[in-house]
Structures are given as C-alpha cells and as structure tokens.
Design a protein around this motif. Sequence first.
Motif, PDB file in Angstrom:
ATOM      1  N   SER A  39       0.695  -1.100  -0.026  1.00  0.00           N
ATOM      2  CA  SER A  39      -0.077  -0.094  -0.006  1.00  0.00           C
ATOM      3  C   SER A  39       0.788   1.492  -0.130  1.00  0.00           C
ATOM      4  O   SER A  39       1.754   1.356   0.818  1.00  0.00           O
ATOM      5  N   GLY A  41      -1.257   3.845  -0.185  1.00  0.00           N
ATOM      6  CA  GLY A  41      -2.541   4.621  -0.016  1.00  0.00           C
ATOM      7  C   GLY A  41      -2.744   5.275   1.514  1.00  0.00           C
ATOM      8  O   GLY A  41      -3.791   5.840   1.909  1.00  0.00           O
ATOM      9  N   ILE A  42      -1.772   4.851   2.300  1.00  0.00           N
ATOM     10  CA  ILE A  42      -1.796   5.314   3.697  1.00  0.00           C
ATOM     11  C   ILE A  42      -1.574   6.691   3.838  1.00  0.00           C
ATOM     12  O   ILE A  42      -0.908   7.228   3.417  1.00  0.00           O
TER      13      ILE A  42
ATOM     14  N   LEU B 155      -4.343   0.621   8.037  1.00  0.00           N
ATOM     15  CA  LEU B 155      -5.194   0.618   7.404  1.00  0.00           C
ATOM     16  C   LEU B 155      -4.683   0.611   6.054  1.00  0.00           C
ATOM     17  O   LEU B 155      -3.745   1.556   5.883  1.00  0.00           O
ATOM     18  N   LYS B 156      -4.742  -0.050   5.084  1.00  0.00           N
ATOM     19  CA  LYS B 156      -4.363  -0.079   3.801  1.00  0.00           C
ATOM     20  C   LYS B 156      -4.475   1.299   3.004  1.00  0.00           C
ATOM     21  O   LYS B 156      -3.625   1.693   2.283  1.00  0.00           O
ATOM     22  N   VAL B 157      -5.841   1.947   3.241  1.00  0.00           N
ATOM     23  CA  VAL B 157      -5.956   3.106   2.575  1.00  0.00           C
ATOM     24  C   VAL B 157      -6.670   4.177   3.663  1.00  0.00           C
ATOM     25  O   VAL B 157      -7.376   3.540   4.278  1.00  0.00           O
ATOM     26  N   SER B 158      -5.980   5.217   3.716  1.00  0.00           N
ATOM     27  CA  SER B 158      -6.767   6.211   4.805  1.00  0.00           C
ATOM     28  C   SER B 158      -6.661   7.629   4.158  1.00  0.00           C
ATOM     29  O   SER B 158      -5.611   7.871   3.293  1.00  0.00           O
TER      30      SER B 158
END
Lengths: 394, 159
Positions: A39, A41-42, B155-158
């Motif tokens: 990821s 995306g964090i 969390l993978k995306v935040s």
Amino acid sequence: MSQQPTTKRDFVADHVRTIPRSGIRDFFDIVQSMDNVVSLGIGEPGFVTPWHIREAAIFALEKGKTGYTSNFGLLKLRRSISRYVAENFRVEYDPNSEILVTVGVSEALDIALRAVINPGDEILYHEPCYVSYQPSVTLAHGIPRAIRTRAENNFALCAEDVAAAVTPRTKALMLNFPTNPTGATMTREELEKLARVCVENDLLVLSDEIYSELTFSGKHHSIAALPGMRERTIFLHGFSKAFAMTGFRIGYACAPAGLIEGMLRVHQYSMLCASIIAQEAAIEALDHGRADMEMMREQYRLRRNFIVKSFNEMGLKCHLPVGSFYSFPAIRSTGLTSREFSVQLLEQERVACVPGNAFGPGGEGHVRASFCSTMSDIEKAVERIGRFVQKRNR
Amino acid sequence: MDPLLQLLEEHALRTPADLAKMLNLPCAEVERRIKQYEDDKVILGYKAVINDDKVDTDLVKAVIEVKIQPEREGGFDRIAKRIAKFDEVTSLFLMSGGYDLLIFVEGHSLRQVAQFVAEKLATLEGVTSTATHFMLKTYKEQGVLMEGGEEFERLKVSP
C-alpha cells in the motif's frame, strides 16, 4: 433478511443524505477484499509512535490519570503548545484563553466551522484537498466553494484566484499547506499576497498546518504570523503527522480569545475534552520529541527522493513535493483515468494508490502515492508500478 | 554524518542505484564514495544481525569486566590491544567507572569461555581482576529487536 420499511419518512437529514460517499472509503473496500497488497495508500506515518511518548501515556495510566480535563485541555499542555507555536511559527497565543486542545485537527476544523458559519455563508478552500473539507462545510450549513490549484504551479494557491472567488457572502478561506494530497507549499511572498486579499475582503482564515513539520526545503511559514492576520486566523495543528500519533487523536486550535470561546461552546457540549492519556502523551511529544520528529522527516525525505525519481523514470510526470508525505504523479500518459489506473494497478499488481479525484475533480489525472510506508514497501511498489506502466505503454 | 553512511549502517544491502535515488546523487558518485569509505577504513565491514535463538548454535556469550594496571608509557592501550587480538574477543571497550575494560567474548561452551578467562586473560601481566557475566537471552542487538513485537497492521488506505 429483508424487512418491509416500517417508517414513512427517511429520518436522515437532507444535508447529510446528499453528502457523497468518500472516494477513499469506496476504494478502501476494494483493497480490503484483496491479499498481498503493497500500500502507498496510507495517510499516516509508517512509524509507530516514539517509545518515550507511548511510555508517557502508560505512565499517565499508571498514575491513575483517567478522568476528564478542563474543556480547554490540560493547562500544562496548553503552555507547551504556546511555547512550541511561538518558537516554530512565530506567533504568540495565551495558554489561558487562546488555545483549545481537540480530538485531532479534524475536530478542531469541524468546531471552527460550526462556530463561525451562519447558514448560507460561503467558505473558500483550495482543491485538490483533504477529503473532509467540503463535507465539513456542508454539515455546518455553509456553502463550500472550491478554488482549483494546478500542477503547473505545483498546486500552490494563487491570490488572484482567491480574489476572483470572493463574493459578498464569503466568510472564510480554508488553507492546508503543506497540502494533502499534493505536497504543495507556499512561499512567504505567496502567503503575503494571499493575506492582503484576506484583509481587503475581511475574511477569516482557517489554516490547517498539520504537515508543517514535514517541510523538506526552505522554511514553513504560517499565515497567522503575517501582519494583520493573527486576529483573523484560526491556526489548526496536531500531533498525528509530525510525531506519528494518529491513533491518539489529539490536536489543537489557536486563535484570538473570542473565536476560541465560540469553538469552546461547541466543544464543551459535544466532545467535552480530549482524552487525558493522549494529552499527557502530547506534552511529552512537544517537550522531548523533536529529535524523533527530525529523524522521521529525514527518512521521509529519502523516501520522497526515491519515489519521485522512480515515477519520473517510468514516465509518470511527478513534481517534487516540498512538504507532507505524499507524491502526486500524473498518470494521464497511460490513457487511463485516476480510478481506472488505481483499480487496474490494484488488480494486476496488487499496489494501492488513491485515485486523485477522491480529493476533488482537480485531482483527476493523478494518483496519490504516499511515501510514509516503509522503504522496502516503497521499493516493492515502485517495481510493480513500473511493470504496470510498461505493459500499458506496449 | 554523511547520510550515505547512515543508510548503509541501517541496511547495507541496498544497491548503489537505489541509494543514489534516495540521496538524489548520480550512481557513480555513490559507488565512488562507498569505495573511498572502504579504502579509508571508515566502513570496516558488512555483517548480518542474526537472531541466535532461531539458529542451531552452541555459542556461549559473556561480558567480562577487567581491571588493569595502566602502564607508565602507553596507559591502557598496550594491554587492551593485546587482549583484542584473541579470537574469542568480539568487542572491547575502555570504560570509565568501577573497572577499566569491558570485553565481549564468544565461545562454543561455558568451559571454553572459562578457560579463556582463567588461562589467557587473568594471567596477563597488568590484569588485576576479572568479573565474568554470561549472557542468558538477547532482546535487542545492534538496534534490532529480536522479536519484532510492534507489528500493527495499519489501514491499507486512509485519507
């Protein structure tokens, strides 16, 4: 099991129902359904909170500090904040009446908007921007007005564009420099021009400076420190990014006493106070956390150099972000939209980047790739993205 | 300290190409500097940090506090350098406080370490006393925690 509706009305308020689902949440659901995802995306530091700060929180628990604090927050913390802000941002606030400790900057922003907006007031903000700005204004019964920033200008905000967007109903301007998701920063000269527009039009400024410590070159300037601005600025800051304390949920607002009093009225009847444990940890962070913060910034700098160079080498044009821990490469050369790029990259190479349009229509044609992940994850991700782009170009 | 050295100290296996990207330098410049550091003995070697608990090893480790009689010319150096030459010694430091030298030793058995102390170390002229402490368990080695223990899945995306 489906049930027949038993109520005649939809109880959710109109202005809440019409708020769109966050583009990030949408994308998050897809990512969660997959395994082995690397990821980028964090939106939080890849570091765990420095041990001495965690230890201060544990010590607070051991000492039985488990109660409410003053609505304003612990005076000791407000004094530390006052010193820290004066030293680093060159603007002074009285810890007794001009500083309010909040549950993250998110709460500070929310109560600031609720405290100042009369229904129908227009609030300006620059976009692409953090996902909550527009809905927060709407929820406070204001009218959000976006001002587009552009890649060719490294996403800085032009004072002329702000002046052109002002109407008789404009009440405030929201700023976030360094910016999530673009990493944009403002020079002192650019801020001075902006300040003049604010003074001329008697605007309030809500300045979210959560990424200010993560400025990699030059000095971060706060608009609050410019002549004529302290009295019309709510300075918002917190501990999440600089001290890797996202889960502590702790931030603060600094402003003239009248504005803080307005915010306190909302805060005292909703949140009451921030967690005392987080407040104790925050004191430790401000008083003894500088070395950790500088170490983390250095790590981000190296990761930034690596990721930006890698994107440009693979043909995804990417400006060098001066602040924050986000890169915002343009992906138009692949012929895909932001969302197509993100979804296909995820499906084919198991790498998560957030589609740029999740941060407003101005983010279309870009993705947000954070460089706060570990170096090994970044290396892995870059290799996979390179392969994905090469396949697209064939 | 040169950031290049810091990066290598953290993780020596990074390629010059990756280091160059991180430091925003030409790759050739990174290679040249590494070579220079090696030639100048600034970089003395590259080693892996191994978790002994996870490999089949009979290694016994001890730290020894040693008091010595400093010499008129040379102070502690002559004796310290002499002790450092023994293969059993992995690290050696001159200390302030209640003793003079702190020695880290390794052997294949308790007996081998004890023998080294009794026969080689304590008998050296100038060594006035030794106190040997055997290590029982390693929790952290060269800045690396033996059990990660701090893995928290974000969390993978935040936002």
